[in-house]
Design an enzyme around this catalytic site. Sequence first.
Site, PDB file in Angstrom:
ATOM      1  N   GLY A 277       0.813  -1.226   0.000  1.00  0.00           N
ATOM      2  CA  GLY A 277       0.000   0.000   0.000  1.00  0.00           C
ATOM      3  C   GLY A 277       0.839   1.265   0.000  1.00  0.00           C
ATOM      4  N   GLU A 363       5.526   2.871   9.073  1.00  0.00           N
ATOM      5  CA  GLU A 363       4.782   1.617   8.885  1.00  0.00           C
ATOM      6  C   GLU A 363       5.731   0.536   8.361  1.00  0.00           C
ATOM      7  OE1 GLU A 363       1.316   0.798   6.026  1.00  0.00           O
ATOM      8  OE2 GLU A 363       0.221   1.190   7.865  1.00  0.00           O
TER       9      GLU A 363
HETATM   10  O1  F6P Z   1      -3.112   0.809   7.747  1.00  0.00           O
HETATM   11  C1  F6P Z   1      -2.911  -0.445   7.237  1.00  0.00           C
HETATM   12  C2  F6P Z   1      -3.076  -0.512   5.750  1.00  0.00           C
HETATM   13  O2  F6P Z   1      -3.097  -1.850   5.403  1.00  0.00           O
HETATM   14  C3  F6P Z   1      -2.008   0.232   4.965  1.00  0.00           C
HETATM   15  O3  F6P Z   1      -0.830  -0.465   4.856  1.00  0.00           O
HETATM   16  C4  F6P Z   1      -2.704   0.454   3.679  1.00  0.00           C
HETATM   17  O4  F6P Z   1      -2.040   1.397   2.897  1.00  0.00           O
HETATM   18  C5  F6P Z   1      -4.053   0.907   4.189  1.00  0.00           C
HETATM   19  O5  F6P Z   1      -4.295   0.075   5.304  1.00  0.00           O
HETATM   20  C6  F6P Z   1      -5.191   0.852   3.214  1.00  0.00           C
HETATM   21  O6  F6P Z   1      -5.420  -0.428   2.725  1.00  0.00           O
HETATM   22  P1  F6P Z   1      -6.294  -0.678   1.441  1.00  0.00           P
HETATM   23  O7  F6P Z   1      -5.620  -0.012   0.273  1.00  0.00           O
HETATM   24  O8  F6P Z   1      -6.380  -2.165   1.279  1.00  0.00           O
HETATM   25  O9  F6P Z   1      -7.652  -0.064   1.666  1.00  0.00           O
END
Ligand code: F6P
Length: 559
Positions: A277, A363
């Site tokens: 992410g 993170e």
């Molecule tokens: O905060 C945790 C996390 O998994 C991040 O690493 C990621 O960028 C964010 O949540 C959003 O996740 P997604 O793109 O799956 O909605």
Amino acid sequence: MAVHTWRVNRPAPPQQTAWKALQNHYKKVKDLHLRELFASDPVRGERMTAEGAGLYLDYSKNRITSQTLKLLIALAEESGLQVRMDAMFRGEKVNITEKRPALHVALRAPKGTSIYVDGKNVVPQVHAVLDRMGHFCDRVRSGEWKGQTGKRIRNIVNIGIGGSYLGPRFATEALRAYADPSLTFRFVANIDSTDFVAAVRDLDPAETLFIVSSKTFNTLETMTNARTAREWLVAGLAGDEDSVSKHFVAVTANIARVTQFGIETANAFEFWDWVGGRYSLCSAVGLSTMLAVGPKNFGAMLDGFHQMDMHYLTTPFERNLPVIMGLLSIWQNDLFGSESFAILPYEHYLEHFPTYLQQLIMESNGKHVTLIGTEVTQPTSPVCWGDAGTNGQHSFFQLLHQGTRFIPCDFIAFAHSLHPIGKHHDMLMANAIAQSAALAFGKTAEQVKAEGTPDWLVPHRVFDGNRPSNTILARQLTPETLGQLIALYEHIVHTQGVIWNINPFDQWGVELGKDLALSIMPQIETAEEPRLEYDSSTSTLIRRYRALRGQSDNAVSCS
Ligand code: F6P
């Protein structure tokens, strides 16, 4: 555990020969002052510099000698940094706890190159999505893509959180000078409904396009905001459910869920589970940025990323910018015990770079166990914070100069302003250069006295100096430079992760709070008084909230 071309189970740093040498060396040089280091070497400020992928780095104002750098490089070598870089760039499953590659470098690999995941070259699929994004952006930007009522799209609202928010928001803001000024961009992330309301309250649904951006398409905040957005749109377009196909697109690695939500797959832009992410800006997650600046500028940004990727992969460590900065951060963090560092961009468009880097850095490397699950033996990621210069100078710089904490700083500056007016830029640059010198050299009591300061005031006006910083200088903030700069920090994070032997690509630490919130939600919602069996603080807070919520509020209408 899977077989790798690199050693997962290697000795912890304290057992490494290079680490021991570094610790001994630290004892000898830790009290040296930057004043002495510069005085004894008149060309230090020319010598301790490096240049690559469009960026110039001055690292001379760090509390190091030439020997320090040699020992840090020996540490990188003993830690197998080159092997680990090669493994990441080759598409090996370096994210071992999630059993997948971390292949953000493939997102900016030029057409015609090859990077394999499970025997399949992923570069053609990367470019196929980039081409589709480009085609879509051209249609929206030209007005060919129309909303349900026939009006052209004027507003883009990106709904996403974490990496699906911070990257595109930062890049879109950073590249504002290159954006189509007739389009308005908003970014909704927080599950707090205020975020959504504040973003859309002045927008016409008929002219608004939502990008629902989520790798998993399952994130509570994003899916809740996406549903609210759909209701807002349909309500604003006379209940016309069909309007969703003209006003919603999705960005995801989970196409099946997109269909369940009601967005057509034709309106979905894919990326892959091998993109983390916080490393996803160069994928379809950057769609809002591409809509703002156009496919050509987005391509120039990818090119900048790629230049830094190649610099990192192929440049000898002693001239390699991410390696040098990564190793210096280990020196500050693990030897000097600094707990945080400041990012100070002297370019207003980079105002939100510190916020973007907080996710990338913390993170990634805010971890307490090594790749094999043993406790780390030294501190890992520092806290990252900062603000645009010169604003920061008039708030927290006091602490940087005279406080009791050791806080290394990264100054980021450009030779040309994007909007030159009179002497503004020269004054801005004078400040950037002056601040790093003031931090390094300070002002002694003798100097303060010589200015005629009364004795009682002297201690208050003394600056110890010896506070380290890097200065990164580039020609101008362009899409290409932005790519170079972000990739620089991505690879600094990788270098740190390798030295600490941790996994910079997972984020298990965000799970516990999410799970607890899901368990608390029914206790808040239930009409009956719930039987709360949490700790006394959590239970009391839930009870208190339920009681207060029952009283009248002061909700403000969003229209
Ligand atoms: O905060 C945790 C996390 O998994 C991040 O690493 C990621 O960028 C964010 O949540 C959003 O996740 P997604 O793109 O799956 O909605």
